[in-house]
Design a protein around this motif. Structure first.
Motif, PDB file in Angstrom:
ATOM      1  N   ASN A  56       0.849  -1.186   0.000  1.00 48.54           N
ATOM      2  CA  ASN A  56       0.000   0.000   0.000  1.00 48.54           C
ATOM      3  C   ASN A  56       0.890   1.243   0.000  1.00 48.54           C
ATOM      4  O   ASN A  56       1.638   1.482   0.953  1.00 48.54           O
ATOM      5  CB  ASN A  56      -0.897  -0.021   1.229  1.00 48.54           C
ATOM      6  N   ARG A  57       0.793   2.054  -1.057  1.00 44.49           N
ATOM      7  CA  ARG A  57       1.665   3.224  -1.206  1.00 44.49           C
ATOM      8  C   ARG A  57       0.936   4.528  -0.913  1.00 44.49           C
ATOM      9  O   ARG A  57       1.336   5.592  -1.381  1.00 44.49           O
ATOM     10  CB  ARG A  57       2.265   3.241  -2.612  1.00 44.49           C
ATOM     11  N   ILE A  58      -0.112   4.454  -0.133  1.00 36.44           N
ATOM     12  CA  ILE A  58      -0.919   5.652   0.113  1.00 36.44           C
ATOM     13  C   ILE A  58      -0.121   6.760   0.787  1.00 36.44           C
ATOM     14  O   ILE A  58      -0.392   7.954   0.592  1.00 36.44           O
ATOM     15  CB  ILE A  58      -2.171   5.307   0.954  1.00 36.44           C
ATOM     16  N   ASP A  59       0.899   6.411   1.574  1.00 41.20           N
ATOM     17  CA  ASP A  59       1.693   7.418   2.278  1.00 41.20           C
ATOM     18  C   ASP A  59       3.007   7.745   1.561  1.00 41.20           C
ATOM     19  O   ASP A  59       3.837   8.491   2.115  1.00 41.20           O
ATOM     20  CB  ASP A  59       1.997   6.941   3.700  1.00 41.20           C
ATOM     21  N   ASP A  60       3.192   7.207   0.361  1.00 43.49           N
ATOM     22  CA  ASP A  60       4.400   7.475  -0.409  1.00 43.49           C
ATOM     23  C   ASP A  60       4.300   8.872  -1.023  1.00 43.49           C
ATOM     24  O   ASP A  60       3.409   9.138  -1.835  1.00 43.49           O
ATOM     25  CB  ASP A  60       4.542   6.421  -1.520  1.00 43.49           C
ATOM     26  N   PRO A  61       5.177   9.810  -0.644  1.00 42.70           N
ATOM     27  CA  PRO A  61       5.082  11.178  -1.185  1.00 42.70           C
ATOM     28  C   PRO A  61       5.211  11.228  -2.696  1.00 42.70           C
ATOM     29  O   PRO A  61       4.679  12.149  -3.339  1.00 42.70           O
ATOM     30  CB  PRO A  61       6.229  11.921  -0.486  1.00 42.70           C
ATOM     31  N   ASP A  62       5.884  10.251  -3.286  1.00 44.63           N
ATOM     32  CA  ASP A  62       6.003  10.231  -4.738  1.00 44.63           C
ATOM     33  C   ASP A  62       4.672   9.948  -5.421  1.00 44.63           C
ATOM     34  O   ASP A  62       4.525  10.164  -6.632  1.00 44.63           O
ATOM     35  CB  ASP A  62       7.019   9.166  -5.176  1.00 44.63           C
ATOM     36  N   CYS A  63       3.692   9.462  -4.670  1.00 46.71           N
ATOM     37  CA  CYS A  63       2.386   9.103  -5.237  1.00 46.71           C
ATOM     38  C   CYS A  63       1.309  10.127  -4.909  1.00 46.71           C
ATOM     39  O   CYS A  63       0.136   9.910  -5.254  1.00 46.71           O
ATOM     40  CB  CYS A  63       1.958   7.737  -4.724  1.00 46.71           C
ATOM     41  N   ALA A  64       1.671  11.228  -4.262  1.00 40.35           N
ATOM     42  CA  ALA A  64       0.668  12.202  -3.826  1.00 40.35           C
ATOM     43  C   ALA A  64      -0.135  12.749  -5.002  1.00 40.35           C
ATOM     44  O   ALA A  64      -1.362  12.916  -4.917  1.00 40.35           O
ATOM     45  CB  ALA A  64       1.336  13.343  -3.060  1.00 40.35           C
ATOM     46  N   GLY A  65       0.537  13.038  -6.108  1.00 37.34           N
ATOM     47  CA  GLY A  65      -0.165  13.567  -7.287  1.00 37.34           C
ATOM     48  C   GLY A  65      -1.139  12.560  -7.871  1.00 37.34           C
ATOM     49  O   GLY A  65      -2.233  12.922  -8.334  1.00 37.34           O
ATOM     50  N   ILE A  66      -0.756  11.290  -7.838  1.00 38.86           N
ATOM     51  CA  ILE A  66      -1.630  10.235  -8.352  1.00 38.86           C
ATOM     52  C   ILE A  66      -2.875  10.124  -7.486  1.00 38.86           C
ATOM     53  O   ILE A  66      -4.004  10.012  -8.000  1.00 38.86           O
ATOM     54  CB  ILE A  66      -0.878   8.894  -8.384  1.00 38.86           C
ATOM     55  N   VAL A  67      -2.705  10.165  -6.177  1.00 37.53           N
ATOM     56  CA  VAL A  67      -3.843  10.088  -5.263  1.00 37.53           C
ATOM     57  C   VAL A  67      -4.800  11.252  -5.507  1.00 37.53           C
ATOM     58  O   VAL A  67      -6.027  11.070  -5.580  1.00 37.53           O
ATOM     59  CB  VAL A  67      -3.367  10.064  -3.801  1.00 37.53           C
ATOM     60  N   THR A  68      -4.267  12.449  -5.656  1.00 38.44           N
ATOM     61  CA  THR A  68      -5.108  13.624  -5.907  1.00 38.44           C
ATOM     62  C   THR A  68      -5.890  13.460  -7.211  1.00 38.44           C
ATOM     63  O   THR A  68      -7.096  13.762  -7.269  1.00 38.44           O
ATOM     64  CB  THR A  68      -4.248  14.896  -5.966  1.00 38.44           C
ATOM     65  N   GLU A  69      -5.235  12.981  -8.247  1.00 34.89           N
ATOM     66  CA  GLU A  69      -5.904  12.783  -9.532  1.00 34.89           C
ATOM     67  C   GLU A  69      -7.034  11.751  -9.424  1.00 34.89           C
ATOM     68  O   GLU A  69      -8.138  11.962  -9.944  1.00 34.89           O
ATOM     69  CB  GLU A  69      -4.888  12.320 -10.582  1.00 34.89           C
ATOM     70  N   LEU A  70      -6.770  10.652  -8.730  1.00 37.45           N
ATOM     71  CA  LEU A  70      -7.790   9.614  -8.603  1.00 37.45           C
ATOM     72  C   LEU A  70      -8.938  10.059  -7.705  1.00 37.45           C
ATOM     73  O   LEU A  70     -10.104   9.709  -7.952  1.00 37.45           O
ATOM     74  CB  LEU A  70      -7.153   8.326  -8.077  1.00 37.45           C
ATOM     75  N   ARG A  71      -8.648  10.846  -6.672  1.00 36.96           N
ATOM     76  CA  ARG A  71      -9.716  11.381  -5.833  1.00 36.96           C
ATOM     77  C   ARG A  71     -10.625  12.297  -6.652  1.00 36.96           C
ATOM     78  O   ARG A  71     -11.853  12.289  -6.470  1.00 36.96           O
ATOM     79  CB  ARG A  71      -9.120  12.155  -4.654  1.00 36.96           C
ATOM     80  N   CYS A  72     -10.049  13.071  -7.516  1.00 37.65           N
ATOM     81  CA  CYS A  72     -10.835  13.975  -8.357  1.00 37.65           C
ATOM     82  C   CYS A  72     -11.731  13.175  -9.303  1.00 37.65           C
ATOM     83  O   CYS A  72     -12.912  13.493  -9.476  1.00 37.65           O
ATOM     84  CB  CYS A  72      -9.909  14.902  -9.141  1.00 37.65           C
ATOM     85  N   LYS A  73     -11.173  12.123  -9.914  1.00 37.30           N
ATOM     86  CA  LYS A  73     -11.976  11.266 -10.787  1.00 37.30           C
ATOM     87  C   LYS A  73     -13.131  10.629 -10.017  1.00 37.30           C
ATOM     88  O   LYS A  73     -14.264  10.558 -10.504  1.00 37.30           O
ATOM     89  CB  LYS A  73     -11.099  10.165 -11.404  1.00 37.30           C
ATOM     90  N   MET A  74     -12.840  10.177  -8.796  1.00 43.82           N
ATOM     91  CA  MET A  74     -13.876   9.536  -7.983  1.00 43.82           C
ATOM     92  C   MET A  74     -14.967  10.531  -7.625  1.00 43.82           C
ATOM     93  O   MET A  74     -16.164  10.210  -7.666  1.00 43.82           O
ATOM     94  CB  MET A  74     -13.249   8.952  -6.721  1.00 43.82           C
ATOM     95  N   LEU A  75     -14.590  11.754  -7.282  1.00 45.45           N
ATOM     96  CA  LEU A  75     -15.571  12.783  -6.942  1.00 45.45           C
ATOM     97  C   LEU A  75     -16.497  13.057  -8.116  1.00 45.45           C
ATOM     98  O   LEU A  75     -17.726  13.131  -7.966  1.00 45.45           O
ATOM     99  CB  LEU A  75     -14.858  14.061  -6.507  1.00 45.45           C
ATOM    100  N   LYS A  76     -15.925  13.207  -9.299  1.00 46.90           N
ATOM    101  CA  LYS A  76     -16.739  13.474 -10.486  1.00 46.90           C
ATOM    102  C   LYS A  76     -17.644  12.286 -10.805  1.00 46.90           C
ATOM    103  O   LYS A  76     -18.792  12.460 -11.232  1.00 46.90           O
ATOM    104  CB  LYS A  76     -15.837  13.818 -11.673  1.00 46.90           C
ATOM    105  N   TRP A  77     -17.126  11.071 -10.604  1.00 45.59           N
ATOM    106  CA  TRP A  77     -17.942   9.870 -10.830  1.00 45.59           C
ATOM    107  C   TRP A  77     -19.120   9.834  -9.865  1.00 45.59           C
ATOM    108  O   TRP A  77     -20.262   9.575 -10.263  1.00 45.59           O
ATOM    109  CB  TRP A  77     -17.060   8.635 -10.671  1.00 45.59           C
ATOM    110  N   LEU A  78     -18.849  10.120  -8.586  1.00 41.50           N
ATOM    111  CA  LEU A  78     -19.926  10.125  -7.600  1.00 41.50           C
ATOM    112  C   LEU A  78     -20.948  11.206  -7.912  1.00 41.50           C
ATOM    113  O   LEU A  78     -22.163  10.988  -7.775  1.00 41.50           O
ATOM    114  CB  LEU A  78     -19.355  10.341  -6.196  1.00 41.50           C
TER     115      LEU A  78
END
Length: 536
Positions: free
Chosen positions: A454-476
């Motif tokens: 689980n790489r949720i706390d990996d700082p290198d993945c912060a941008g990916i998490v933000t992008e996927l959260r945005c996609k999820m918000l729009k989907w919801l």
């Protein structure tokens, strides 16, 4: 009108996508599905269910709606009047809808409700069932390694060398209906099986047909970090640490043997369609509602709020009727089971009665490299305090008994974080799981297809998490609710009459009241009444 195709739905329960040989499992024995995919269908290697347990999944793929749209996210909230299904819609459009009594779709306590979705329901239990396990005492006493394993092993066979089960009976009944189908109606067959649902048990020749040495490596929980609290809790409760790799291999082989039997049953149904000369006229769908841990992460069975591929990636094969462009084989395009609803309704020529979120797979059937989705979603679990949404508390004020084989999962559901609600979004590379409380998860599937780290706390993945959260918000936002096609009146007939009565001569009262009763638009009624009153 163009002749409507027969719609054939073959729906095993709890079958993983990788239980098929043509999707790369060297130990799987699925010759009928493999040949079907090679010559006559598209097999989607990246098909995802919308909930990892059966009732919410079926409520989703038979309506084209996501579980959150109407709250279908538990085992105890099924479809109610005011909702509809593809089966009911096809029946009302003239299809002869046959299904067996494997429901998990419509609320059974409402008289006549389930029956309204079919022209005929086959009720099983009419034929003697096969004998039980070779080792009936395998479960042992509390604390034994198999007490919560769901493993029963080899089944006995009868004098004819068979173990005839409820699925065999249902398949035989479906074949009989195919052979004795109505002459003036297209068929819709919904065949819902129990296999390969737990308990893990199967007879010969399936029991010995799986080469244990060919089983792919198991995903071990000891190799993982940052997994959900649900997995950690269930793993602790099942108490299977004494299981050796040989034990796990035996459980996994029996599961694949069950899938092999499902494959053979599917082959029998397909052969019946061919024997009757209607195979070309059929749209055939093979899909499972969800998968099974089968030893991955050190677990048996499934969980309601974890989203590993072994639970959410399912078999989904589609054969269109003759005349629809087809590029047979395996497609790696991302699809969802709600797309089953859209595709079946498309082939039938029946217009859906409600807004839905499925997408017809015609483009991918015509070209396996085509795409209809850039991501897929799955959801499950509950919010804190929603004790009515878990099986543990529904078993009484003291909860479920530890003697129940499902107790580890049910006991986990009693914990707010163990049963924490979550939504999965998966692209071609990443899987992100967002939870209102508890632990989020992020997996890079390119480097970690087993979802071990689980790489949720990996700082290198912060941008990916933000992008996927945005996609999820729009989907919801896009799928949050649906508005019925029918409209409601804001006023009762007496309210409407009160607004115009001063304009209506006594001899016209009955006429105007009839207009109100018949639903004539109020502006039209008002205009007419003003004319009667002498207004311009």
């Amino acid at each position: 009108m163009t002749k409507r195709p027969h719609i054939i739905i073959f729906n095993p329960d709890e079958m993983r996508a990788d239980a098929q040989a043509h999707l790369g499992n060297p130990a799987a024995v699925t010759p009928h599905l493999d040949e079907f995919a090679r010559t006559d269908a598209v097999s989607f290697s990246n098909a995802y269910c919308q909930n990892p347990v059966c009732v919410p999944s079926r409520c989703s793929f038979f309506t084209g709606l996501y579980p959150h749209v109407r709250g279908h996210r538990t085992m105890s909230y099924l479809l109610h009047p005011g909702e509809t299904t593809m089966l009911q819609e096809l029946k009302e459009a003239g299809y002869y809808v046959w299904m067996n009594d494997r429901n998990d779709l419509t609320a059974g306590q409402i008289p006549g409700w389930t029956e309204s979705h079919a022209s005929e329901i086959h009720y099983g239990g009419q034929k003697p069932q096969g004998p039980g396990p070779v080792n009936p005492g395998l479960r042992g006493e509390p604390g034994s390694k198999d007490y919560y394993s769901h493993f029963e092993g080899q089944l006995k066979v009868d004098a004819e060398g068979k173990n005839y089960n409820a699925d065999d009976e249902a398949v035989d009944a479906a074949i009989d209906r195919i052979r004795n189908r109505p002459a003036d109606q297209p068929l819709c067959i919904f065949l819902g099986l129990m296999f390969p649902h737990v308990p893990y048990r199967v007879e010969e020749p399936y029991f010995s047909a799986i080469d244990r040495s060919k089983l792919p490596p198991r995903i071990r929980l000891e190799e993982c970090s940052g997994k959900s609290k649900a997995i950690e809790m269930i793993h602790g409760y099942v108490g299977m640490d004494a299981y050796t790799e040989k034990d796990w291999d035996e459980l996994r082989a029996v599961y694949l043997g069950m899938c092999m039997k499902v494959d053979e049953q599917f082959g029998r149904l397909v052969q019946a369609l061919k024997d009757e000369g209607i195979y070309d006229d059929c749209a055939i769908f093979f899909l499972s509602d969800h998968g099974d841990f089968t030893g991955d992460y050190g677990l048996p069975e499934k969980a309601q709020n974890t989203f590993e591929d072994c639970l959410t990636r399912v078999p989904f094969l589609v054969k269109p009727p003759k005349g629809v462009e087809l590029d047979p084989g395996v497609s790696d395009s991302l699809v969802e089971l709600v797309d089953f609803y859209a595709t079946a309704m498309d082939f039938s020529g029946v217009t859906p009665s409600h807004t839905h979120f499925g997408r017809s797979l015609r483009p991918v059937l015509a070209d396996r490299k085509a795409s209809v989705r850039s991501f897929v979603c799955c959801e499950g679990g509950r919010m804190p305090g929603e004790s009515h949404c878990d099986e543990y508390h529904r078993n009484g004020k003291n909860g479920a008994s530890p003697s129940i084989v499902y107790w580890p999962k049910m006991r986990t559901q009693a914990d707010d974080q163990g049963h924490e609600k979550g939504i999965m979004i998966r692209t071609d590379r990443y899987k992100y799981i967002c939870r209102p409380i508890g632990r989020d998860e992020l997996y890079d599937l390119a480097s970690d297809p087993g979802e071990r780290t689980n790489r949720i706390d990996d700082p290198d993945c912060a941008g990916i998490v933000t992008e996927l959260r945005c996609k999820m918000l729009k989907w919801l936002e896009a799928t949050a609710d649906i508005v019925p096609y029918t409209g409601d009146s804001r006023f009762t007939p007496e309210m409407l009459w009160a607004r115009v009565r001063g304009l209506v001569p006594p001899d016209k009262e009955a006429e105007v009241r009839a207009m109100i009763r018949d639903g004539v638009p109020f502006p039209t009624i008002m205009g007419y009444c003003r004319e009667l009153h002498g207004e311009n």
